[in-house]
Design a protein around this motif. Sequence first.
Motif, mmCIF file in Angstrom:
data_model
loop_
_atom_site.group_PDB
_atom_site.id
_atom_site.type_symbol
_atom_site.label_atom_id
_atom_site.label_comp_id
_atom_site.label_asym_id
_atom_site.label_seq_id
_atom_site.Cartn_x
_atom_site.Cartn_y
_atom_site.Cartn_z
ATOM 1 N N TYR A 90 0.830 -1.218 0.000
ATOM 2 C CA TYR A 90 0.000 0.000 0.000
ATOM 3 C C TYR A 90 0.866 1.271 0.000
ATOM 4 O O TYR A 90 0.445 2.316 0.495
ATOM 5 C CB TYR A 90 -0.957 0.013 1.211
ATOM 6 C CG TYR A 90 -1.631 -1.320 1.449
ATOM 7 C CD1 TYR A 90 -2.314 -1.958 0.419
ATOM 8 C CD2 TYR A 90 -1.561 -1.962 2.687
ATOM 9 C CE1 TYR A 90 -2.911 -3.204 0.620
ATOM 10 C CE2 TYR A 90 -2.156 -3.200 2.895
ATOM 11 C CZ TYR A 90 -2.832 -3.810 1.844
ATOM 12 O OH TYR A 90 -3.413 -5.027 2.047
ATOM 13 N N GLN A 142 -11.529 0.689 2.842
ATOM 14 C CA GLN A 142 -11.649 1.727 1.819
ATOM 15 C C GLN A 142 -10.683 1.463 0.663
ATOM 16 O O GLN A 142 -11.038 1.659 -0.506
ATOM 17 C CB GLN A 142 -11.409 3.110 2.445
ATOM 18 C CG GLN A 142 -11.677 4.291 1.537
ATOM 19 C CD GLN A 142 -13.138 4.440 1.152
ATOM 20 O OE1 GLN A 142 -14.037 3.870 1.772
ATOM 21 N NE2 GLN A 142 -13.389 5.182 0.084
ATOM 22 N N LEU A 143 -9.475 0.993 0.986
ATOM 23 C CA LEU A 143 -8.533 0.632 -0.076
ATOM 24 C C LEU A 143 -9.122 -0.458 -0.958
ATOM 25 O O LEU A 143 -8.943 -0.458 -2.177
ATOM 26 C CB LEU A 143 -7.203 0.150 0.532
ATOM 27 C CG LEU A 143 -6.207 1.235 0.920
ATOM 28 C CD1 LEU A 143 -5.026 0.642 1.685
ATOM 29 C CD2 LEU A 143 -5.694 1.990 -0.316
ATOM 30 N N LYS A 178 -12.287 -0.887 -1.535
ATOM 31 C CA LYS A 178 -13.286 -0.227 -2.387
ATOM 32 C C LYS A 178 -12.620 0.482 -3.562
ATOM 33 O O LYS A 178 -13.211 0.626 -4.625
ATOM 34 C CB LYS A 178 -14.080 0.804 -1.571
ATOM 35 C CG LYS A 178 -15.202 0.177 -0.764
ATOM 36 C CD LYS A 178 -16.114 1.233 -0.158
ATOM 37 C CE LYS A 178 -16.954 0.627 0.942
ATOM 38 N NZ LYS A 178 -17.489 1.641 1.856
ATOM 39 N N LEU A 179 -11.395 0.956 -3.332
ATOM 40 C CA LEU A 179 -10.665 1.649 -4.398
ATOM 41 C C LEU A 179 -10.013 0.660 -5.355
ATOM 42 O O LEU A 179 -9.268 1.056 -6.255
ATOM 43 C CB LEU A 179 -9.613 2.586 -3.785
ATOM 44 C CG LEU A 179 -10.180 3.818 -3.058
ATOM 45 C CD1 LEU A 179 -9.111 4.485 -2.203
ATOM 46 C CD2 LEU A 179 -10.741 4.829 -4.051
ATOM 47 N N GLY A 180 -10.258 -0.632 -5.135
ATOM 48 C CA GLY A 180 -9.763 -1.630 -6.076
ATOM 49 C C GLY A 180 -8.393 -2.197 -5.753
ATOM 50 O O GLY A 180 -7.809 -2.914 -6.553
ATOM 51 N N THR A 181 -7.864 -1.849 -4.586
ATOM 52 C CA THR A 181 -6.563 -2.380 -4.180
ATOM 53 C C THR A 181 -6.741 -3.781 -3.594
ATOM 54 O O THR A 181 -7.619 -3.979 -2.765
ATOM 55 C CB THR A 181 -5.945 -1.461 -3.098
ATOM 56 O OG1 THR A 181 -5.835 -0.138 -3.627
ATOM 57 C CG2 THR A 181 -4.578 -1.947 -2.662
#
Lengths: 304, 304
Positions: free
Chosen positions: B39, B76-77, B79-82
């Motif tokens: 990350y 949340q990461l 959700k951001l596609g990570t």
Amino acid sequence: LKVVALAGGTGSAKLLRGLDKLRIDLTVVANVGDNVWMYGLYVCPDIDIACYTLAGVADRARGWGIQGDSHRSLEQLAKLGTPTWFKLGDMDMATCLFRTRLLREGATLTQATRSICSALGVSRNVIPVTDDPVETRIVTPQGDMHLQEFWVRDGGRPSVTRVWYRGARGAMVTEEVKAALEGADRVVLCPANPVTSIGPMLAVPGFRTGLAGCEAKVVALSPMVGTSPFSGPAGKLMKAVGIRADSLGVAKLYSGFLDSLIISDGDVSLKEDIASLGIDCSLADTRMTAASDELRLAKKVLKA
Amino acid sequence: LKVVALAGGTGSAKLLRGLDKLRIDLTVVANVGDNVWMYGLYVCPDIDIACYTLAGVADRARGWGIQGDSHRSLEQLAKLGTPTWFKLGDMDMATCLFRTRLLREGATLTQATRSICSALGVSRNVIPVTDDPVETRIVTPQGDMHLQEFWVRDGGRPSVTRVWYRGARGAMVTEEVKAALEGADRVVLCPANPVTSIGPMLAVPGFRTGLAGCEAKVVALSPMVGTSPFSGPAGKLMKAVGIRADSLGVAKLYSGFLDSLIISDGDVSLKEDIASLGIDCSLADTRMTAASDELRLAKKVLKA
């Protein structure tokens, strides 16, 4: 109708929420002057508030960040001795982690923003005015500081002797921004601090002339009611850079590219002076306290 | 009594908790082979579990991270596609943010670790074996992957054809580690994966000879009960590198510097073979399920 909205922070987000409800082709050009490296992350408050607003996850009451966010990371950073005057929620931090990694991997800010929008399900186009670093600097007797240090850390208290935009002279407007302006039917300046939100955009070479030269009608909703802004340090900073801290000051700053300015009903006395600058001036209740105000004013800026 | 403890992850943390209760001068030399960029942050699982354990904030049930931590940023990461297969809590993330910033500002890993310990109120000395990047790599038919990809992402399922330590050959043992070994009365190898926790340390030039040459008695608590480790992929990886997956295998790997090995009561049949390697071997109930076990075994390794 192709609409390009120039947006800063909290006040701009309200008008964006109204514009987003309309059947228009909307592109948001976001300010980058308040971007800041914080906690090792690249934080872009104005880009993010636009994305969060259009994704329907913005914290409306607070005016920044994601609704229902927590601050566990920040609290732990504080325990580790890091000054944490710049608040960043855990979910908000994920956005910044995601962006910082993309940038370190070579993405432009435009590309990183597109990835964030896409992941958040934002169908509108949000683009930074430039991919180059531009930083709003506030010169005070205590030193030359970042806008965030002046406003968030020091509560906007220091005297201001000068404002400048670090990096602006060498920055370039992106191709995406140029194309958006060229194809626009209407350019809307959201209610935003003229010095710290719109100012950094105008400081990027070519942007002001792009606005002046585009075929679209350029309309602004004034952020000032009398001598006070809706929010933020606009009044103090306008005075510091030698502009009248009212809607006439805003009009003067934007004259040369602005076709139409919507000001507060209460500022009717300024109407004539604004008109004498060659700017069409109309009156409205410019306060946006409810969603209905946001929609009403969004419709008004498109009809102005 | 000056004690140097070589530590990996979960199992090591238990013995560290016991050692921390004793009136000794304790220095923890932590494995760095499982460090990973994730990350956009530099994550050091073994260093952090040591620090969290000694700070009294470790999540004991889970064996990693901080007690009571949440995972808002990670969600949340996602959700951001990570891909978020590597779990990292919000508070844990703050440690990584803090360390990554310090490293980017030029601090060594030793200095960054000292800052973290100091901020968390850890009075014990925690130092990485080296300030250079060393990475445990697992070679599988699916490719050469980071230990974390093998163990966390792929659940330890791929066949293993080889294990190697990227960067180890050019790495240097720090001055702090050298001084700790030279001044030690006792060196304790915590129960840890011999391939992925102790192995990366031994792969750093000079560390094995430092252990062999130091005046301190070198004692290990075996991580194996029969052919199974307390936790983690030790068995499979020991076989993959051609070592017997039991306490005799551990003894062979450490022979040349190990003076004494404590093995499980149930492995009494291995005692003679271990003794024939010139290693003093004693039996104990090596399971650490309660705090009393941790303390009992901590006392035992110091008396061995």
